[in-house]
Design a protein around this motif. Structure first.
Motif, PDB file in Angstrom:
ATOM      1  N   ALA A  20      19.262  21.535  20.852  1.00 49.16           N
ATOM      2  CA  ALA A  20      19.111  22.594  19.852  1.00 49.16           C
ATOM      3  C   ALA A  20      19.128  22.021  18.437  1.00 49.16           C
ATOM      4  CB  ALA A  20      20.226  23.623  20.008  1.00 49.16           C
ATOM      5  N   ILE A  21      19.967  21.014  18.212  1.00 45.61           N
ATOM      6  CA  ILE A  21      20.023  20.381  16.890  1.00 45.61           C
ATOM      7  C   ILE A  21      18.715  19.657  16.605  1.00 45.61           C
ATOM      8  CG2 ILE A  21      21.179  18.605  15.504  1.00 45.61           C
ATOM      9  CD1 ILE A  21      23.771  19.328  16.962  1.00 45.61           C
ATOM     10  N   GLN A  22      18.195  18.939  17.609  1.00 41.58           N
ATOM     11  CA  GLN A  22      16.910  18.259  17.448  1.00 41.58           C
ATOM     12  C   GLN A  22      15.828  19.263  17.064  1.00 41.58           C
ATOM     13  OE1 GLN A  22      14.492  17.015  20.905  1.00 41.58           O
ATOM     14  NE2 GLN A  22      14.761  14.893  20.185  1.00 41.58           N
ATOM     15  N   ARG A  23      15.809  20.400  17.738  1.00 43.84           N
ATOM     16  CA  ARG A  23      14.811  21.433  17.459  1.00 43.84           C
ATOM     17  C   ARG A  23      14.990  22.012  16.059  1.00 43.84           C
ATOM     18  NH1 ARG A  23      14.552  27.040  17.874  1.00 43.84           N
ATOM     19  NH2 ARG A  23      12.468  27.867  18.373  1.00 43.84           N
ATOM     20  N   GLU A  24      16.214  22.285  15.659  1.00 45.07           N
ATOM     21  CA  GLU A  24      16.459  22.898  14.354  1.00 45.07           C
ATOM     22  C   GLU A  24      16.082  21.958  13.213  1.00 45.07           C
ATOM     23  OE1 GLU A  24      20.433  24.478  14.245  1.00 45.07           O
ATOM     24  OE2 GLU A  24      20.157  25.447  16.189  1.00 45.07           O
ATOM     25  N   VAL A  25      16.348  20.671  13.385  1.00 40.06           N
ATOM     26  CA  VAL A  25      15.944  19.705  12.359  1.00 40.06           C
ATOM     27  C   VAL A  25      14.423  19.630  12.277  1.00 40.06           C
ATOM     28  CG1 VAL A  25      15.945  17.260  11.718  1.00 40.06           C
ATOM     29  CG2 VAL A  25      18.061  18.356  12.476  1.00 40.06           C
ATOM     30  N   MET A  26      13.759  19.680  13.427  1.00 39.73           N
ATOM     31  CA  MET A  26      12.303  19.668  13.435  1.00 39.73           C
ATOM     32  C   MET A  26      11.754  20.918  12.738  1.00 39.73           C
ATOM     33  SD  MET A  26       9.432  18.267  14.208  1.00 39.73           S
ATOM     34  CE  MET A  26       9.608  17.043  15.510  1.00 39.73           C
ATOM     35  N   ASP A  46       0.822  -1.208   0.000  1.00 37.34           N
ATOM     36  CA  ASP A  46       0.000   0.000   0.000  1.00 37.34           C
ATOM     37  C   ASP A  46       0.856   1.258   0.000  1.00 37.34           C
ATOM     38  OD1 ASP A  46      -2.726  -1.242   0.309  1.00 37.34           O
ATOM     39  OD2 ASP A  46      -1.745  -2.059   2.094  1.00 37.34           O
ATOM     40  N   PHE A  47       2.089   1.141   0.484  1.00 39.21           N
ATOM     41  CA  PHE A  47       3.010   2.272   0.518  1.00 39.21           C
ATOM     42  C   PHE A  47       4.426   1.738   0.683  1.00 39.21           C
ATOM     43  CE2 PHE A  47       1.710   1.381   4.850  1.00 39.21           C
ATOM     44  CZ  PHE A  47       2.875   1.453   5.586  1.00 39.21           C
ATOM     45  N   VAL A  48       5.394   2.615   0.490  1.00 37.17           N
ATOM     46  CA  VAL A  48       6.783   2.300   0.825  1.00 37.17           C
ATOM     47  C   VAL A  48       7.237   3.314   1.859  1.00 37.17           C
ATOM     48  CG1 VAL A  48       7.372   1.162  -1.341  1.00 37.17           C
ATOM     49  CG2 VAL A  48       7.607   3.640  -1.155  1.00 37.17           C
ATOM     50  N   ALA A  49       8.285   2.986   2.593  1.00 36.85           N
ATOM     51  CA  ALA A  49       8.700   3.830   3.711  1.00 36.85           C
ATOM     52  C   ALA A  49      10.223   3.895   3.795  1.00 36.85           C
ATOM     53  CB  ALA A  49       8.121   3.284   5.011  1.00 36.85           C
ATOM     54  N   PHE A  50      10.688   4.818   4.632  1.00 36.33           N
ATOM     55  CA  PHE A  50      12.122   4.915   4.875  1.00 36.33           C
ATOM     56  C   PHE A  50      12.351   5.555   6.229  1.00 36.33           C
ATOM     57  CE2 PHE A  50      10.958   8.988   3.133  1.00 36.33           C
ATOM     58  CZ  PHE A  50      11.837   9.919   3.653  1.00 36.33           C
ATOM     59  N   GLN A  51      13.623   5.668   6.616  1.00 37.62           N
ATOM     60  CA  GLN A  51      13.950   6.227   7.919  1.00 37.62           C
ATOM     61  C   GLN A  51      15.068   7.251   7.793  1.00 37.62           C
ATOM     62  OE1 GLN A  51      15.005   2.451   9.654  1.00 37.62           O
ATOM     63  NE2 GLN A  51      17.189   2.814   9.381  1.00 37.62           N
ATOM     64  N   GLU A  52      15.055   8.221   8.687  1.00 38.11           N
ATOM     65  CA  GLU A  52      16.138   9.187   8.835  1.00 38.11           C
ATOM     66  C   GLU A  52      16.344   9.374  10.331  1.00 38.11           C
ATOM     67  OE1 GLU A  52      18.331  10.753   7.055  1.00 38.11           O
ATOM     68  OE2 GLU A  52      17.663  10.138   5.059  1.00 38.11           O
ATOM     69  N   MET A  53      17.365   8.721  10.890  1.00 35.50           N
ATOM     70  CA  MET A  53      17.614   8.777  12.329  1.00 35.50           C
ATOM     71  C   MET A  53      19.077   9.138  12.573  1.00 35.50           C
ATOM     72  SD  MET A  53      15.286   5.693  13.899  1.00 35.50           S
ATOM     73  CE  MET A  53      16.202   4.332  13.187  1.00 35.50           C
ATOM     74  N   ARG A  54      19.292  10.061  13.487  1.00 34.71           N
ATOM     75  CA  ARG A  54      20.633  10.540  13.780  1.00 34.71           C
ATOM     76  C   ARG A  54      20.817  10.739  15.287  1.00 34.71           C
ATOM     77  NH1 ARG A  54      20.598   9.163   9.390  1.00 34.71           N
ATOM     78  NH2 ARG A  54      21.244  10.204   7.463  1.00 34.71           N
ATOM     79  N   ALA A  55      22.066  10.596  15.725  1.00 36.01           N
ATOM     80  CA  ALA A  55      22.429  10.825  17.123  1.00 36.01           C
ATOM     81  C   ALA A  55      23.907  11.148  17.190  1.00 36.01           C
ATOM     82  CB  ALA A  55      22.123   9.595  17.979  1.00 36.01           C
ATOM     83  N   SER A  56      24.297  11.832  18.233  1.00 35.60           N
ATOM     84  CA  SER A  56      25.694  12.262  18.386  1.00 35.60           C
ATOM     85  C   SER A  56      26.647  11.084  18.504  1.00 35.60           C
ATOM     86  CB  SER A  56      25.823  13.163  19.617  1.00 35.60           C
ATOM     87  OG  SER A  56      25.422  12.478  20.794  1.00 35.60           O
ATOM     88  N   THR A  57      26.119   9.914  18.871  1.00 31.98           N
ATOM     89  CA  THR A  57      26.972   8.740  19.017  1.00 31.98           C
ATOM     90  C   THR A  57      27.351   8.109  17.686  1.00 31.98           C
ATOM     91  OG1 THR A  57      24.944   7.445  19.320  1.00 31.98           O
ATOM     92  CG2 THR A  57      26.109   8.136  21.313  1.00 31.98           C
ATOM     93  N   GLU A 102      26.764  18.173  11.312  1.00 28.78           N
ATOM     94  CA  GLU A 102      26.599  18.543   9.909  1.00 28.78           C
ATOM     95  C   GLU A 102      25.749  17.519   9.165  1.00 28.78           C
ATOM     96  OE1 GLU A 102      29.452  18.596  11.599  1.00 28.78           O
ATOM     97  OE2 GLU A 102      29.660  20.791  11.713  1.00 28.78           O
ATOM     98  N   GLU A 103      26.012  16.242   9.399  1.00 24.91           N
ATOM     99  CA  GLU A 103      25.218  15.183   8.768  1.00 24.91           C
ATOM    100  C   GLU A 103      23.766  15.258   9.218  1.00 24.91           C
ATOM    101  OE1 GLU A 103      28.597  11.657   8.401  1.00 24.91           O
ATOM    102  OE2 GLU A 103      27.440  11.888  10.246  1.00 24.91           O
ATOM    103  N   THR A 104      23.566  15.593  10.468  1.00 28.57           N
ATOM    104  CA  THR A 104      22.219  15.619  11.027  1.00 28.57           C
ATOM    105  C   THR A 104      21.395  16.764  10.456  1.00 28.57           C
ATOM    106  OG1 THR A 104      23.074  14.589  13.037  1.00 28.57           O
ATOM    107  CG2 THR A 104      20.911  15.655  13.183  1.00 28.57           C
TER     108      THR A 104
END
Length: 205
Positions: free
Chosen positions: A143-149, A88-99, A104-106
């Protein structure tokens, strides 16, 4: 493995059917089959088609396929091309963390999401779900989490134009003690702390 997978999908279909809300359920099959040797194995299509058929007929669920992160080698059509025609659909993920990632990648998450959605939508002619969007705030990354959002919200029309019909954030609340690919950052994936106190990104969301 195939037998165990068949048994697991049948159990899931039965649980959904018994719940009474199976026809209002979205199931994303996430074997990350663009990883390793599975990426070029045409036989994975057959396992996915069987799973889709089972969940459709027994539970009435909407079913999609999530191949994993960006398909660098463009192998996804080999392992899910035939199956995607049944989904019915296709999906993907975009997940990032400092670890695991740099800041820059985030910051590239929204742009990468738009590009990958466009690729999946055009390749498989299916609606696209950003199944897992996540930036952990572990390591002073609030702050990075907020800026990406913020950028993701600002660019929602571009996501829509690229075929995205749904975006799901990975983890509403933090999960103390959680572990996984991102290590200690796994416990800090939420838009709110575990006590339900909102983070800066929550107010954007």
């Amino acid at each position: 493995i195939a037998a165990r997978y068949a048994a697991a999908r049948s159990r899931l279909a039965q649980v959904l059917a018994d719940s009474g809300v199976g026809d209002r359920t979205i199931v994303t099959l996430e074997p990350e089959f663009n990883q390793g040797e599975v990426a070029s194995w045409d036989g994975w299509n057959d396992l996915m088609i069987q799973a889709i058929d089972t969940l459709h007929t027994q539970a009435g669920a909407q079913v999609g396929l999530l191949p994993g992160d960006w398909d660098i080698d463009h192998l996804v059509p080999l392992s899910m091309g035939r199956a995607a025609a049944k989904a019915d659909f296709v999906a993907f993920q975009e997940m990032r963390a400092s670890t695991q990632s740099t800041a820059e990648e985030t910051y590239e998450v929204p742009a990468r999401a738009i590009r990958f959605s466009h690729y999946l939508s055009r390749k498989f002619l299916r609606p696209v779900r950003l199944g897992y969007l996540m930036v952990s705030d572990f390591g002073d990354w609030a702050a990075i989490q907020r800026e990406v959002m913020i950028e993701t919200c600002e660019r929602y029309q571009e996501l829509q134009a690229a075929g995205t019909v749904a975006v799901s954030w990975m983890s509403y609340l933090d999960s103390p003690g959680a572990d996984g690919y991102f290590g200690e950052a796994e416990a800090h994936k939420g838009l709110k702390y575990s006590d339900n106190t909102p983070k800066p990104a929550w107010h954007v969301f």
